[in-house]
Write a protein that holds these residues in place. Structure first.
Motif, short mmCIF file in Angstrom:
data_model
loop_
_atom_site.label_atom_id
_atom_site.label_comp_id
_atom_site.label_asym_id
_atom_site.label_seq_id
_atom_site.Cartn_x
_atom_site.Cartn_y
_atom_site.Cartn_z
N UNK B 24 11.84 0.31 -31.71
CA UNK B 24 12.08 -0.15 -33.07
C UNK B 24 10.78 -0.26 -33.86
N UNK B 25 9.66 -0.35 -33.18
CA UNK B 25 8.39 -0.46 -33.90
C UNK B 25 7.78 0.92 -34.07
N UNK B 26 7.34 1.29 -35.30
CA UNK B 26 6.84 2.65 -35.53
C UNK B 26 5.65 3.02 -34.65
N UNK B 27 4.81 2.05 -34.30
CA UNK B 27 3.63 2.41 -33.51
C UNK B 27 4.03 2.88 -32.11
N UNK B 28 5.09 2.27 -31.56
CA UNK B 28 5.58 2.72 -30.25
C UNK B 28 6.18 4.11 -30.34
N UNK B 29 6.89 4.37 -31.47
CA UNK B 29 7.43 5.71 -31.67
C UNK B 29 6.31 6.72 -31.77
N UNK B 30 5.23 6.37 -32.47
CA UNK B 30 4.10 7.30 -32.62
C UNK B 30 3.48 7.60 -31.27
N UNK B 31 3.34 6.57 -30.44
CA UNK B 31 2.73 6.79 -29.12
C UNK B 31 3.61 7.67 -28.25
N UNK B 32 4.95 7.48 -28.33
CA UNK B 32 5.80 8.35 -27.51
C UNK B 32 5.81 9.77 -28.05
N UNK B 33 5.61 9.92 -29.37
CA UNK B 33 5.51 11.29 -29.90
C UNK B 33 4.25 11.97 -29.38
N UNK B 34 3.18 11.20 -29.19
CA UNK B 34 1.96 11.79 -28.60
C UNK B 34 2.24 12.28 -27.18
N UNK B 35 3.03 11.49 -26.42
CA UNK B 35 3.41 11.93 -25.06
C UNK B 35 4.16 13.26 -25.12
N UNK B 36 5.12 13.35 -26.07
CA UNK B 36 5.90 14.59 -26.21
C UNK B 36 4.97 15.77 -26.51
N UNK B 37 4.05 15.57 -27.45
CA UNK B 37 3.20 16.69 -27.87
C UNK B 37 2.24 17.11 -26.77
N UNK B 38 1.72 16.15 -26.02
CA UNK B 38 0.79 16.51 -24.94
C UNK B 38 1.53 17.24 -23.82
N UNK B 39 2.77 16.80 -23.51
CA UNK B 39 3.52 17.52 -22.47
C UNK B 39 3.86 18.92 -22.94
N UNK B 40 4.13 19.06 -24.24
CA UNK B 40 4.40 20.41 -24.77
C UNK B 40 3.17 21.29 -24.62
N UNK B 41 1.98 20.70 -24.77
CA UNK B 41 0.75 21.48 -24.59
C UNK B 41 0.67 22.03 -23.16
N UNK B 42 1.07 21.22 -22.18
CA UNK B 42 1.07 21.69 -20.79
C UNK B 42 2.08 22.83 -20.62
N UNK B 43 3.25 22.70 -21.29
CA UNK B 43 4.25 23.77 -21.18
C UNK B 43 3.73 25.06 -21.81
N UNK B 44 2.98 24.95 -22.92
CA UNK B 44 2.37 26.14 -23.53
C UNK B 44 1.41 26.80 -22.55
N UNK B 45 0.66 25.96 -21.85
CA UNK B 45 -0.30 26.47 -20.86
C UNK B 45 0.44 27.23 -19.76
N UNK B 46 1.59 26.69 -19.35
CA UNK B 46 2.38 27.35 -18.31
C UNK B 46 2.91 28.70 -18.79
N UNK B 47 3.17 28.81 -20.10
CA UNK B 47 3.70 30.06 -20.64
C UNK B 47 2.59 31.02 -21.04
N UNK B 48 1.34 30.71 -20.70
CA UNK B 48 0.25 31.64 -20.96
C UNK B 48 -0.30 31.58 -22.36
#
Lengths: 107, 176
Positions: B24-48
């Motif tokens: 419910x707090x925007x700062x927690x949402x922002x931090x979880x969005x950072x988790x999403x984006x960093x994991x997506x970076x790893x997936x990009x790495x896996x896809x070359x």
């Protein structure tokens, strides 16, 4: 053990992940009541679309898909800067971030 | 190895996205969005896509999310209020999203000839060519004009952001 280490991942799974992320972004856009969090959901949808671009670029061995993602990132950066400036301006005018209270353009 | 990394970071990605919705707090949402984006970076790495993985961390998880957290702190955004308006989105929005997801999943699972990704895949057929080389070759020859136009876009965005976020109070007190 070596079996699981050499296992390949079908690209359909990546596309499925992208679809689920996009849907979660839409759900966030619908249920969140804070302007900033609504904006974050839009970023989530952009990221989901980027993932499917990278997947198809891998599938067709075409680097243009990755370049498209690069442009999307640039436009997203511009969009975030302008969008957050608009949010600051709205907060100055209305002293609230709740989307229910920002209703001047509603009928 | 690819399967393990994919499962790990796809799960992290989904967990972050779901957490974004439930906080419910925007700062927690922002931090979880950072988790999403960093994991997506790893997936990009896996896809070359090495360059995009780096750009994802620097531009998205770095610059854009710092901007978000900065605005959350600046506006002192508190806990989210309960909705005051209609709840039409329960009746219309969620079935629509469910239908969209079902359609997307059906289409994705029925695509013929979709390959699979192995560990250490790269786009290029030539052995020595890196992803960055390949990308810059196209970006700086065929797509040079769009690339340069984007810099103008960024400049306009900066000017627009400054113009929009500027205080307009001092102009009113000029006539005194």
């Amino acid at each position: 053990m070596t079996h699981i280490l050499q296992q390949e991942v079908p690209l359909a799974l990546y596309l499925l992940l992208s679809a689920v992320l996009f849907s979660l972004g839409i759900v966030g856009f619908l249920i969140k009541r804070n302007l900033i969090t609504v904006f974050m959901s839009i970023e989530l949808m952009l990221n989901a679309v980027n993932l499917s671009f990278v997947v198809f670029s891998h599938q067709w061995h075409a680097v243009k898909g990755q370049i498209f993602v690069f442009f999307v990132m640039m436009v997203a950066a511009a969009e975030a800067a302008v969008g957050l400036a608009i949010i600051i301006a709205v907060f100055r005018a209305r002293a609230t971030l709740a989307v229910d209270r920002i209703d001047l353009m509603k009928l | 190895m690819h399967l393990i990394l994919f499962a790990l970071f796809a799960a992290l990605c989904l967990a972050g996205a779901v957490n974004l919705l439930f906080q419910t707090h925007p700062i927690n949402s922002a931090l979880s969005l950072i988790v999403v984006m960093t994991s997506l970076a790893v997936l990009y790495l896996l896809l070359g896509a090495e360059f995009l993985a780096a750009a994802q961390v620097i531009v998205y998880a770095g610059a854009i999310m710092v901007l978000f957290t900065f605005v959350v702190m600046l506006l002192n955004a508190g806990r989210e209020e309960r909705t005051l308006g209609s709840r039409a989105y329960w009746a219309v929005g969620f079935p629509a999203v469910a239908v969209l997801l079902a359609i997307l999943a059906t289409v994705v699972l029925h695509i013929q000839g979709l390959g699979s990704a192995a560990f250490g895949d790269s786009l290029s057929n030539q052995p020595g060519q890196t992803n960055l080389e390949q990308l810059s070759q196209v970006l700086f020859t065929n797509l040079l004009l769009p690339f340069e136009v984007t810099s103008v876009l960024i400049l306009v965005a900066i000017l627009g952001a400054v113009a929009l976020a500027r205080h307009t109070e001092p102009e009113r007190t000029v006539g005194k």
